[in-house]
Design a protein around this motif. Structure first.
Motif, PDB file in Angstrom:
ATOM      1  N   THR A 417       0.846  -1.184   0.000  1.00  0.00           N
ATOM      2  CA  THR A 417       0.000   0.000   0.000  1.00  0.00           C
ATOM      3  C   THR A 417       0.888   1.241   0.000  1.00  0.00           C
ATOM      4  O   THR A 417       2.090   1.174   0.259  1.00  0.00           O
ATOM      5  N   SER A 418       0.284   2.390  -0.243  1.00  0.00           N
ATOM      6  CA  SER A 418       1.031   3.647  -0.233  1.00  0.00           C
ATOM      7  C   SER A 418       1.668   3.889   1.129  1.00  0.00           C
ATOM      8  O   SER A 418       2.816   4.344   1.227  1.00  0.00           O
ATOM      9  N   GLU A 419       0.915   3.583   2.192  1.00  0.00           N
ATOM     10  CA  GLU A 419       1.431   3.795   3.543  1.00  0.00           C
ATOM     11  C   GLU A 419       2.632   2.895   3.828  1.00  0.00           C
ATOM     12  O   GLU A 419       3.607   3.320   4.454  1.00  0.00           O
ATOM     13  N   GLN A 420       2.558   1.662   3.360  1.00  0.00           N
ATOM     14  CA  GLN A 420       3.667   0.739   3.595  1.00  0.00           C
ATOM     15  C   GLN A 420       4.906   1.156   2.806  1.00  0.00           C
ATOM     16  O   GLN A 420       6.025   1.075   3.307  1.00  0.00           O
ATOM     17  N   ILE A 421       4.700   1.612   1.592  1.00  0.00           N
ATOM     18  CA  ILE A 421       5.830   2.087   0.785  1.00  0.00           C
ATOM     19  C   ILE A 421       6.452   3.312   1.427  1.00  0.00           C
ATOM     20  O   ILE A 421       7.679   3.434   1.527  1.00  0.00           O
ATOM     21  N   GLU A 422       5.620   4.242   1.891  1.00  0.00           N
ATOM     22  CA  GLU A 422       6.135   5.447   2.533  1.00  0.00           C
ATOM     23  C   GLU A 422       6.935   5.108   3.786  1.00  0.00           C
ATOM     24  O   GLU A 422       8.014   5.665   4.024  1.00  0.00           O
ATOM     25  N   SER A 423       6.425   4.174   4.585  1.00  0.00           N
ATOM     26  CA  SER A 423       7.126   3.772   5.810  1.00  0.00           C
ATOM     27  C   SER A 423       8.473   3.139   5.488  1.00  0.00           C
ATOM     28  O   SER A 423       9.481   3.409   6.160  1.00  0.00           O
ATOM     29  N   ARG A 424       8.492   2.312   4.455  1.00  0.00           N
ATOM     30  CA  ARG A 424       9.749   1.661   4.080  1.00  0.00           C
ATOM     31  C   ARG A 424      10.773   2.676   3.592  1.00  0.00           C
ATOM     32  O   ARG A 424      11.944   2.631   3.968  1.00  0.00           O
ATOM     33  N   LEU A 425      10.351   3.625   2.742  1.00  0.00           N
ATOM     34  CA  LEU A 425      11.256   4.648   2.236  1.00  0.00           C
ATOM     35  C   LEU A 425      11.772   5.532   3.372  1.00  0.00           C
ATOM     36  O   LEU A 425      12.948   5.922   3.395  1.00  0.00           O
TER      37      LEU A 425
END
Length: 450
Positions: A417-425
């Motif tokens: 999800t967008s939130e998961q990608i943002e957290s990883r970055l």
């Protein structure tokens, strides 16, 4: 990259210390491309033998701050106990090197934090009450009273002060980095979208669920040292040392706190050398030492799956009805109408509103679908367009259409999800900042080893 909930940070260290208290199971690891016997079940961690050949003297001096050989021996015992690796003549030097590197880094961190405290007149370094609370949490995570937890360490020859000093440095440093840089670090929507596009583009490629250990060549003293260390760690994991415990103690990757868990990765997300190794591996295998530009990886392939075969897109359309036998003039007029509309529309957000102002044009949401399931006329446009883009007019038997791609993501299970990608970055960038900070501290420091 999706993964199950993990224990991270200090809680993860408490889990790692369970090796001191109870039996742990080794992961089912085999040698990639080379058959190997199954790893024997791990038994209760034996008391590590005291490091030999160390007299009570000065091991290193870090900006006039002394690290004694007692400090070094204590840290080696803690490292041996928490990594699950049995000390041997072959690996004892690696334990000593890693223990000394960790102690030097921690002294540099505490020195920098004390300087920041003085300059900014704030408290940063964890106090005794915080350390005691962390140790109590570790004991709770291992389902034992705090007193029993401490006694178990002492039975291993590990003073509680050794653990406290490690916690003090790591807790304080993590708090400082996140406090100083975390509030300033912004992951832009364009970064998230770019990552989504990369994931969507690789949706049809194989995906790998991996755990990793990364030995930073700059940190351990060069590429040759990193390769030797990786080879020794692989040999110990083949003999039953738990991958998670080894990753927590030796890995320089941001995934170390999670036991090396990097979750699902797709082809194109990893260094080419790592990707080439993964293509030859089967689930349950441990890689050989993989040299990359700045260090050495050890990869444990937990699972592997084929690509989703297509990306998943969310589409909207604006259409003009035309009979299948419409004349060339009718088609030309409809094309001109939709082309003019296309020039006014900025994306999915205003497509329907702008279409409502044009006579005969009907707009609507087509919802989400896998590209492979779309009608042939729409499939090509959906494959090539990126989120926010509009197609040229497309002729079908029902009429003329323009498509708007509202979103695009990797298909199949565990799509990020967008939130998961943002957290990883965010985590990756914060980790990179911390590594650079430490590199600068080491460069400017006066460090003498004896």
């Amino acid at each position: 990259m999706i993964r199950a909930r993990k224990v991270t940070g200090l809680a993860a260290r408490g889990v790692a210390l369970a090796a001191v208290l109870a039996a742990v199971g080794a992961p089912p690891i085999t040698w990639a491309q080379t058959p190997a016997p199954a790893a024997p079940p791990a038994v209760e961690a034996p008391r590590p033998a005291p490091p030999q050949g160390l007299s009570e003297s000065v091991a290193a001096v870090v900006n006039d701050d002394i690290i004694s050989t007692y400090d070094l021996a204590q840290r080696m015992r803690l490292l041996i106990a928490t990594s699950g690796i049995q000390p041997t003549e072959q690996n004892i030097q690696q334990f000593q090197r890693e223990a000394l590197i960790s102690l030097v880094d921690e002294r540099l961190q505490i020195q920098e934090l004390r300087r920041q405290e003085k300059d900014q007149k704030i408290e940063i370094v964890a106090d005794e009450a915080e350390l005691n609370a962390e140790i109590a949490d570790m004991a709770k995570n291992n389902n034992v009273p705090t007193e029993q937890f401490i006694a178990s360490l002492e039975a291993q020859g590990i003073g509680i002060g050794t653990l406290k000093e490690q916690i003090r440095a790591q807790t304080s440093w993590q708090r400082w980095i996140r406090g100083r840089y975390g509030s300033r670090l912004r992951i832009g929507e364009d970064q998230v979208k770019a990552q989504q596009q990369r994931l969507a583009a690789s949706a049809s490629k194989p995906q790998y669920q991996i755990s990793e250990v990364f030995l930073d060549a700059n940190r351990v003293g060069g590429m040759e040292t990193a390769m030797t260390g990786a080879t020794q760690l692989i040999a110990q994991m083949q003999q039953g040392a738990p991958f998670q415990a080894v990753a927590r103690q030796f890995s320089a990757s941001a995934t170390a706190a999670a036991g090396g868990d990097a979750g699902w990765v797709a082809a194109g997300e990893m260094a080419p050398e790592v990707e080439a190794a993964l293509e030859q591996m089967r689930p349950g295998q441990l890689s050989r030492a993989i040299q990359v530009r700045d260090g050495v990886y050890i990869i444990y392939l937990r699972d592997k799956r084929s690509g989703a075969g297509a990306a998943v897109v969310n589409l909207k359309q604006a259409a003009l009805a035309l009979p299948q036998d419409a004349s060339a003039a009718q088609v030309s007029t409809a094309t001109a109408t939709l082309t003019a509309l296309r020039g006014q529309v900025t994306g999915c957000g205003d497509l329907e509103a702008k279409a409502a102002t044009v006579s005969g044009v009907v707009a609507g949401d087509l919802g989400e679908a896998e590209i492979k399931d779309l009608a042939p006329a729409f499939r090509s446009a959906a494959e090539t367009l990126q989120p926010g883009q509009l197609s040229e007019p497309i002729r079908t038997a029902a009429g003329l259409h323009i498509l708007a791609v509202c979103s695009k993501r990797a298909g199949g299970a565990d799509a990020a999800t967008s939130e998961q990608i943002e957290s990883r970055l965010f985590g990756q960038q914060l980790s990179m900042i911390a590594r650079r900070y430490m590199r600068d501290l080491r460069t400017s420091a006066t460090i003498e080893t004896r």
